[in-house]
Structure formats: C-alpha cells, structure tokens
Design a protein around this motif. Structure first.
Motif, short mmCIF file in Angstrom:
data_model
loop_
_atom_site.label_atom_id
_atom_site.label_comp_id
_atom_site.label_asym_id
_atom_site.label_seq_id
_atom_site.Cartn_x
_atom_site.Cartn_y
_atom_site.Cartn_z
N ASP A 1 51.45 40.30 43.09
CA ASP A 1 51.36 40.27 44.55
C ASP A 1 50.44 39.13 44.98
O ASP A 1 49.42 38.87 44.33
CB ASP A 1 50.77 41.58 45.10
N THR A 2 50.79 38.48 46.08
CA THR A 2 49.86 37.57 46.75
C THR A 2 49.57 38.16 48.12
O THR A 2 50.49 38.35 48.93
CB THR A 2 50.45 36.16 46.89
N VAL A 3 48.31 38.49 48.34
CA VAL A 3 47.91 39.18 49.57
C VAL A 3 46.85 38.35 50.28
O VAL A 3 46.24 37.45 49.71
CB VAL A 3 47.37 40.59 49.26
N GLU A 4 46.64 38.66 51.54
CA GLU A 4 45.53 38.08 52.30
C GLU A 4 44.48 39.15 52.52
O GLU A 4 44.80 40.25 52.98
CB GLU A 4 46.01 37.54 53.64
N VAL A 5 43.25 38.81 52.18
CA VAL A 5 42.15 39.75 52.33
C VAL A 5 41.20 39.22 53.40
O VAL A 5 40.65 38.12 53.26
CB VAL A 5 41.40 39.97 51.01
N LYS A 6 41.03 39.99 54.45
CA LYS A 6 40.18 39.56 55.55
C LYS A 6 38.70 39.73 55.20
O LYS A 6 38.32 40.67 54.51
CB LYS A 6 40.51 40.36 56.81
N SER A 7 37.91 38.79 55.69
CA SER A 7 36.47 38.87 55.52
C SER A 7 35.81 39.02 56.88
O SER A 7 35.86 38.10 57.71
CB SER A 7 35.94 37.60 54.83
N ALA A 8 35.21 40.17 57.10
CA ALA A 8 34.44 40.35 58.33
C ALA A 8 33.20 39.47 58.33
O ALA A 8 32.77 38.96 59.37
CB ALA A 8 34.05 41.82 58.48
N VAL B 1 45.50 36.86 44.45
CA VAL B 1 46.57 37.29 43.56
C VAL B 1 46.18 38.62 42.93
O VAL B 1 45.04 38.79 42.47
CB VAL B 1 46.86 36.24 42.48
N VAL B 2 47.12 39.56 42.93
CA VAL B 2 46.91 40.87 42.29
C VAL B 2 48.04 41.07 41.28
O VAL B 2 49.22 41.02 41.65
CB VAL B 2 46.91 42.01 43.31
N VAL B 3 47.68 41.26 40.02
CA VAL B 3 48.65 41.45 38.95
C VAL B 3 48.67 42.93 38.56
O VAL B 3 47.63 43.48 38.16
CB VAL B 3 48.31 40.59 37.72
N LEU B 4 49.83 43.56 38.68
CA LEU B 4 49.98 44.98 38.40
C LEU B 4 50.77 45.20 37.12
O LEU B 4 51.76 44.49 36.86
CB LEU B 4 50.69 45.68 39.56
#
Length: 261
Positions: free
Chosen positions: A10-17, A26-29
């Motif tokens: 998976d390629t995700v976007e992670v928000k930073s407050a 990148v998340v590899v499952l």
C-alpha cells in the motif's frame, strides 16, 4: 483466492498535525493478512537515508513483500525528507521525530491489525536512517522495543558540513551544544541496560565505520547489550541489501521472545 490473499504493498498518505502537512508512506503487508482477520502482526519501520524517500526501501529490496510473508511481519516505510529524524530546533516546520515516532505509528495502528506495543515494534534504517532508528528508539522506548542501524551516521559531529544537517541544527561552529544534543552518540544515557534489543551493522570500508566502532565501545562500557556486526563492505546498496536480512532475522527473534527485554 490465493491472489486475493497474497502479500500487497500500500502507498498511503499520513497526515502530520505537528507539521500541518501529509507525507506518503509505503506499507508492506504479508500474504494472508486479509484472510487472517483475527491475527495481529509485528511491525518493522524501515527508515531511508539522506536523499531517499518513502519508496526507497521497496526499490532497494523488492523482495520485501515475500519477506513480510515469510516472517509474518508488516513493513512501514515513512518519508522524512532530509530531516535526520529530528524535531529541528531551528526549523519549526521540520518535526520528523514527532512524525515518525508518534504520528505514523498511531496511524498504522489505527488502520492495520498490528501488535500495538513496543514488543511488537522495531525500527531500522540505513545511513541517515540508521542514525534515525537509534535516535527514535533511544528516545521513545515506549514506542519501539527493538532498533537497528545499517551504516548509520551514529555520530554527526565529525561531518559538520555534510548532508544538510546544518539546515536542521544551525552551524556546528556556532552551536556545538545543539549538535551534541542531537547525535546518537550522546543519547546512550537514555538506554537502560536490557530495555531495548539493539543491532548495529557497518562495513569496514564505510566512512561511518569509525563512529560505529566508537558507539560499540561506548555501549560495551555502559553495559548496553547489543549485537554488533562488521563485514567487508562500503556505504552502498550492495551492503544494505544484505545487511537488512540480518536485521530482520534479529527482529524476528525479538518478536518471538528470543531477545528478551
């Protein structure tokens, strides 16, 4: 069915407050993740080096999905720009220690079936990421139970003109105390013996070899248990492709209880 439950990336976007921004990750499952809905998985956070980005590890080691399946792990590869994984004391817009040590794990634990505990989290990296992995684990043992450095810049002070570090810390010559406070070498006082599983690896032809040897000596002096590996090799992808296998074997043993805290 086999295809549906195969490993995936998976390629995700992670928000930073903390930075009011979002960064890709990148998340590899492992295979079977979608099928085994009751199982929770340990996570290894893999940190890129200077000039790298969120997809550097999957490019360097394309076998990561297969390794995730073999080991029953999740791999998470965040983007940290050229931050050295610090919360910069001079740039309030660069807070990648908070991002990688707090915000990314919180997102991953919400979105995926993880073992949300230090005994189920490890962090490792190469070069700048090697420094980052030890920096984060030493300072956040409530998040990471194991850490590893591959060819890590574990003492930044011999290299005051390199790798954009002055942009994050200010001039070494004007702010030596700040540099002392932001190098892994001076964070060992935080490590309670037996509190972290630690592995350090550096090639004998690497320009970081001497600082890694010194870190090893200081950890021995402080009775900080760790694995220390040196092999012929330089600061390059050939070395890291092999080094990561040793690190993941070490973490697999840790996750299974072999490296008891």
């Amino acid at each position: 069915a086999a295809g549906r439950f195969a490993q995936r990336v998976d390629t995700v976007e992670v928000k930073s407050a903390a930075m009011n921004a979002a960064f890709k990750c990148v998340v590899v499952l492992p295979a079977g993740y979608d099928e085994n809905v009751r199982e929770r998985y340990p996570v290894v956070y893999l940190l890129h080096g200077h000039g790298g980005r969120y997809n550097s590890w999957i490019k360097l080691k394309p076998e990561l999905p297969q390794i995730a399946s073999q080991r029953g792990m999740i791999f998470v590869c965040p983007d940290a720009k050229n931050s050295w994984y610090w919360d910069s004391p001079v740039d309030p817009g660069s807070r990648f220690e908070t991002y990688v040590a707090k915000e990314v794990p919180a997102y991953v634990d919400r979105k995926y079936r993880t073992k949300a505990d230090p005994k189920g989290r490890a962090v490792a990296g190469l070069s700048m990421g090697g420094h980052g992995a030890l920096w984060l684990a030493f300072r956040h043992p409530d998040v990471f139970g194991a850490c590893g450095s591959m060819s890590g810049g574990v003492d930044i002070r011999p290299f005051p003109e390199n790798w954009h570090m002055a942009q994050s810390l200010g001039s070494y010559y004007r702010n030596p105390k700040v540099w002392d406070e932001h190098t892994v070498m001076e964070q060992l006082y935080r490590v309670k013996p037996g509190s972290l599983a630690i592995i350090v690896d550096c090639g004998t032809e690497d320009f970081f070899y001497e600082v890694n040897q010194e870190l090893h000596r200081r950890m021995l002096y402080r009775n900080i248990r760790h694995d220390f590996i040196t092999r012929p090799g330089a600061h390059n992808s050939k070395y890291w492709k092999q080094a990561v296998l040793y690190q993941l074997l070490f973490f697999d043993d840790f996750f299974k209880g072999g490296k008891a805290l």
